[in-house]
Design a protein around this motif. Sequence first.
Motif, PDB file in Angstrom:
ATOM      1  N   THR A 187       0.836  -1.204   0.000  1.00 55.95           N
ATOM      2  CA  THR A 187       0.000   0.000   0.000  1.00 55.95           C
ATOM      3  C   THR A 187       0.870   1.251   0.000  1.00 55.95           C
ATOM      4  O   THR A 187       0.666   2.175  -0.797  1.00 55.95           O
ATOM      5  CB  THR A 187      -0.927  -0.005   1.223  1.00 55.95           C
ATOM      6  OG1 THR A 187      -1.824  -1.116   1.124  1.00 55.95           O
ATOM      7  CG2 THR A 187      -1.725   1.283   1.306  1.00 55.95           C
ATOM      8  N   ALA A 188       1.853   1.300   0.888  1.00 60.00           N
ATOM      9  CA  ALA A 188       2.749   2.459   0.943  1.00 60.00           C
ATOM     10  C   ALA A 188       3.525   2.617  -0.358  1.00 60.00           C
ATOM     11  O   ALA A 188       3.710   3.735  -0.859  1.00 60.00           O
ATOM     12  CB  ALA A 188       3.711   2.322   2.118  1.00 60.00           C
ATOM     13  N   ARG A 189       3.990   1.511  -0.923  1.00 57.53           N
ATOM     14  CA  ARG A 189       4.755   1.548  -2.170  1.00 57.53           C
ATOM     15  C   ARG A 189       3.916   2.140  -3.308  1.00 57.53           C
ATOM     16  O   ARG A 189       4.362   3.005  -4.059  1.00 57.53           O
ATOM     17  CB  ARG A 189       5.219   0.129  -2.513  1.00 57.53           C
ATOM     18  CG  ARG A 189       6.055   0.013  -3.767  1.00 57.53           C
ATOM     19  CD  ARG A 189       6.494  -1.429  -3.982  1.00 57.53           C
ATOM     20  NE  ARG A 189       7.377  -1.881  -2.904  1.00 57.53           N
ATOM     21  CZ  ARG A 189       7.066  -2.796  -1.999  1.00 57.53           C
ATOM     22  NH1 ARG A 189       5.884  -3.391  -2.030  1.00 57.53           N
ATOM     23  NH2 ARG A 189       7.918  -3.138  -1.056  1.00 57.53           N
ATOM     24  N   THR A 192       2.953   5.902  -2.742  1.00 59.55           N
ATOM     25  CA  THR A 192       4.137   6.728  -2.981  1.00 59.55           C
ATOM     26  C   THR A 192       4.388   6.871  -4.477  1.00 59.55           C
ATOM     27  O   THR A 192       4.728   7.963  -4.968  1.00 59.55           O
ATOM     28  CB  THR A 192       5.361   6.108  -2.290  1.00 59.55           C
ATOM     29  OG1 THR A 192       5.107   6.004  -0.886  1.00 59.55           O
ATOM     30  CG2 THR A 192       6.609   6.956  -2.502  1.00 59.55           C
ATOM     31  N   LEU A 217       1.943   3.966   5.612  1.00 60.91           N
ATOM     32  CA  LEU A 217       2.128   5.369   5.243  1.00 60.91           C
ATOM     33  C   LEU A 217       2.236   6.326   6.433  1.00 60.91           C
ATOM     34  O   LEU A 217       3.056   7.258   6.397  1.00 60.91           O
ATOM     35  CB  LEU A 217       0.997   5.822   4.321  1.00 60.91           C
ATOM     36  CG  LEU A 217       1.105   5.343   2.872  1.00 60.91           C
ATOM     37  CD1 LEU A 217      -0.204   5.592   2.135  1.00 60.91           C
ATOM     38  CD2 LEU A 217       2.264   6.031   2.155  1.00 60.91           C
ATOM     39  N   ALA A 221       5.501   8.782   6.007  1.00 64.91           N
ATOM     40  CA  ALA A 221       5.236  10.007   5.251  1.00 64.91           C
ATOM     41  C   ALA A 221       6.362  11.034   5.401  1.00 64.91           C
ATOM     42  O   ALA A 221       6.815  11.632   4.412  1.00 64.91           O
ATOM     43  CB  ALA A 221       3.903  10.613   5.680  1.00 64.91           C
TER      44      ALA A 221
END
Length: 323
Positions: A187-189, A192, A217, A221
């Motif tokens: 999800t973060a990848r 971003t 995230l 962040a």
Amino acid sequence: MTGPGDRPGLIDVHAHFVTDSYVRRARAAGHERPDGMPAWPRWSARAHLELMDRCGIDTAVLSVSSPGTHFGDPAAGRALAREVNEDGAGTVRDHPGRFGLFASLPLPDVDGALAEIAYAYDELHADGVVVQTHSQGVYLGDPRLEPVFAELGRRGAVVFVHPTSPVCGERSALGRPRPMVEFVFDTARSLTDLIFAGTIGRHPDLKIVVPHCGGALPVLADRIDAFSRLFMPGEEPAPDATTQLRRLHYDLAGPAFPRRLPALLGLADPARLLYGSDYCWTPAEAARSHAASFDTAPVPVPGTDWRSLTTANARALFPRLAH
């Protein structure tokens, strides 16, 4: 129906369905243990409604979870996306007011996705679309997907981003279920990637829902911002990750308490927080416990509670559900 104590019933924006046909097709494509999970869950509208009534959930917006609908063959991906979307729309029609639908797209097939967006909105009257964090290794910031996000932005679409196993997931998960750790990092990848690709900035009318309290995230962040300024001089101008992330919506599929939600509140606007159960991939008993936790946890907005706050936020995001 309403929630406990005649408070507003919850609106569940992170709710999944599977059909026997979909599971057969996924298994035939090699997904016998999807994302390293022990087995496929079973789902029926009746069982889902029973859970909703026990948890004080008025409406659940259904979506197909990982591994999505594209297993390598574009024609088969288009056919499967159409099949599950029509099945989901049928459930919405059969139970007025109780269900909504995030339509699946056969990404990374751009032409197929554009055709399915038109069909989902114009014929099925879907409430939004669901996309995986990547499809066949194509992450959401990939320039090949720009026509898809341009069309979704034109429609002011709600885009529910759901994680899937990263391309190296079988190795990096070390034999454990990939939703446990790998999903939150994918999800973060992917988010971003959307930020650095400029997709979110180019399409301000997109309404993106990030799952699982933002995944990783909230704690990444500031690090993303720092790297964009210090080590990526080619980014002109450097994207302000925290500002862009604050524009997004976040579901609280869990567990959200006691640690994950406080981290998210350091990043997200409380007016953009949404309830999510993650049923049917989260077993019914765990989903009931998760819903009950919203009745006792402290709320960051005085004079409200988690049920009324998240329900008001969902009604603002989905005008059809407000009625």
